[in-house]
Design an enzyme around this catalytic site. Sequence first.
Site, mmCIF file in Angstrom:
data_model
loop_
_atom_site.group_PDB
_atom_site.id
_atom_site.type_symbol
_atom_site.label_atom_id
_atom_site.label_comp_id
_atom_site.label_asym_id
_atom_site.label_seq_id
_atom_site.Cartn_x
_atom_site.Cartn_y
_atom_site.Cartn_z
ATOM 1 N N LYS A 46 0.847 -1.202 0.000
ATOM 2 C CA LYS A 46 0.000 0.000 0.000
ATOM 3 C C LYS A 46 0.881 1.250 0.000
ATOM 4 C CE LYS A 46 -3.993 2.022 2.424
ATOM 5 N NZ LYS A 46 -4.921 1.939 3.571
ATOM 6 N N SER A 86 -10.126 2.224 2.707
ATOM 7 C CA SER A 86 -9.176 2.872 1.834
ATOM 8 C C SER A 86 -8.211 1.922 1.126
ATOM 9 C CB SER A 86 -8.350 3.867 2.648
ATOM 10 O OG SER A 86 -7.547 3.199 3.585
ATOM 11 N N SER A 132 -10.578 0.220 7.064
ATOM 12 C CA SER A 132 -9.917 0.243 5.750
ATOM 13 C C SER A 132 -9.202 -1.033 5.326
ATOM 14 C CB SER A 132 -8.908 1.384 5.705
ATOM 15 O OG SER A 132 -9.538 2.610 5.525
#
Lengths: 498, 95
Positions: free
Chosen positions: A79, A164, A188
């Site tokens: 990420k 997210s 998330s």
Amino acid sequence: MTDLTKLTLAEARAGLQRKEFSAVELTRAHLDAIEKANGALNAFILVTADHALAQAKASDERLAKGGARLLEGLPLGHKDLFCTKGIRTTACSKILDDFKPTYESTVGQNLWDAGAVMLGKLNNDEFAMGSSNETSAFGSVVSPWRRLGTDGKPKADKLVPGGSSGGSSAAVAAGLCLGATATDTGGSIRQPAALTGTVGIKPTYGRCSRWGIVAFASSLDQAGPIARTVEDAAMMLRSMASSDPKDTTSVDMPVPDYVKQMKEGVKGLRVGVPKEYRVDGMSKEIEALWDKGIAWLKAAGASIHEISLPHTKYALPAYYIVAPAEASSNLARYDGVRYGLRVKGDDLIDTYENTRAAGFGKEVKRRILIGTYVLSAGYYDAYYLKAQKVRTLIKRDFDQAWDKVDVVLTPTTPSPAFAEGEKTGDPLAMYLEDIFTVTVNMAGLPGISVPAGLSGEGTPLGLQLIGKPFDEGTLFRSAKAIEDAAGHFSPAQRWWLG
Amino acid sequence: MHVDETTVRRIARLARIKITDEEAKGLEKELSGILDWVEQLKQVDTDAVEPMTRVVAQDLKKRQDVVTDGAKVDDIVANAPLSEDHFFVVPKVVE
């Protein structure tokens, strides 16, 4: 030869050790898949092919000599919230521009020290603020899943992969990497996992170091993995977690062998079902899924108990004070002076204001302003302090529940994946995506989402298990029982390979 | 809780974010909506409740007060939009 992008992390590890394929072949297969799919999915925002192949080559040498480490030669996605030394890190915000950290995050370093290979950086909502991966400066991520029409054929509408960590969930579900790192401040990791048929765990606050992760809300942020199976998630978390002197909230506790703990079964386990999670407007299929989860755990030898968590309904409003307040403070560092974007102004203050106006997206600005408001003179007690007191009550609800039960079972999300643009007009509708996940962050507890079935539209749904502090082992055990009963879910066709 | 346009502008100034007239109007509505929604916390009696400061009871870590890091000036300015001789360069602040 088998399709290397369809293996689980555990299968790939076994295949490498049996010399059925090399780490370079495994990495190349994933790089090829990314090249074919990324135009359609937009999951990766930076592909680090040379870096990945160099790591894979080093892993092949280790595999040949013996002395393979826990994740030797296994290609992962990372990420973009994690700082990577010498490799662009943006948190998917324009304000970080071409920022190249001069250090590696602790979680990232732990993975590379375990032999993992980094394929590239994954898309996410800007500064991890969002539940659909539609706020990224690099554009939206498209879910590999599609709704099925009444004729049984996939419809054309683009669905969101959750957020997210939407790049992480989409890449794992689409076979672009064997597993991915993610972060979770209000849901998330778990919400995108639920919407893509993948497994995601947010460990207890303090289990993974926050050092080198772009900060959103420091008292809530935690790193964790998204993977295709419960075992894969357990393998990844074991390597990601550590005690870290660089993060004073990191705990000094040894990291257990989660895969071993996962195999212990759920016989005699006491599972709590909180009545407050049966919220108004919950869809019938989510309710039915929850009942199935209860039945599966019962059949595997667990006992079921109704519990009460009376402050549940206050978790989300309290979160939308605490998280923006901490974000407004954390994001004050983006001033156009030390790194990232600078937009010139008439003087220094004008430069700050121009830089932040151009660099931050709409949702990030909205949250900074809410946070600035609730922390401004005269409001601290009424908002932030009040929310932190409510947080104590939310945690107390769970502390009392642990007298009666060992783990809590809930749905992960109130509904299945929605279409792009469906919720972007109304911030409150988007915030409600986190209604079942956010309590866990507020109380600092570990939570896992495990795929449990498909919606009437043919898209995945997840169940969430919540555990006692540092009892991730019990989460893996109970998630495994659900996985064994429910099976695995992947999109019918790999349309994104074109 | 209604946030008027003047308040939105004051907050934006505090947050050092320049906003357009159109943005100010939109934010007036959005911020008011969010603040109305969090009002429900008033229903919770928190008079005898301590605010949460730590998730898990744990002593704050201490270390010897010695230098453990440093000599990284190049690293520190490496990403600066504008720097000179290891200094960050900003527009003139003092007249």
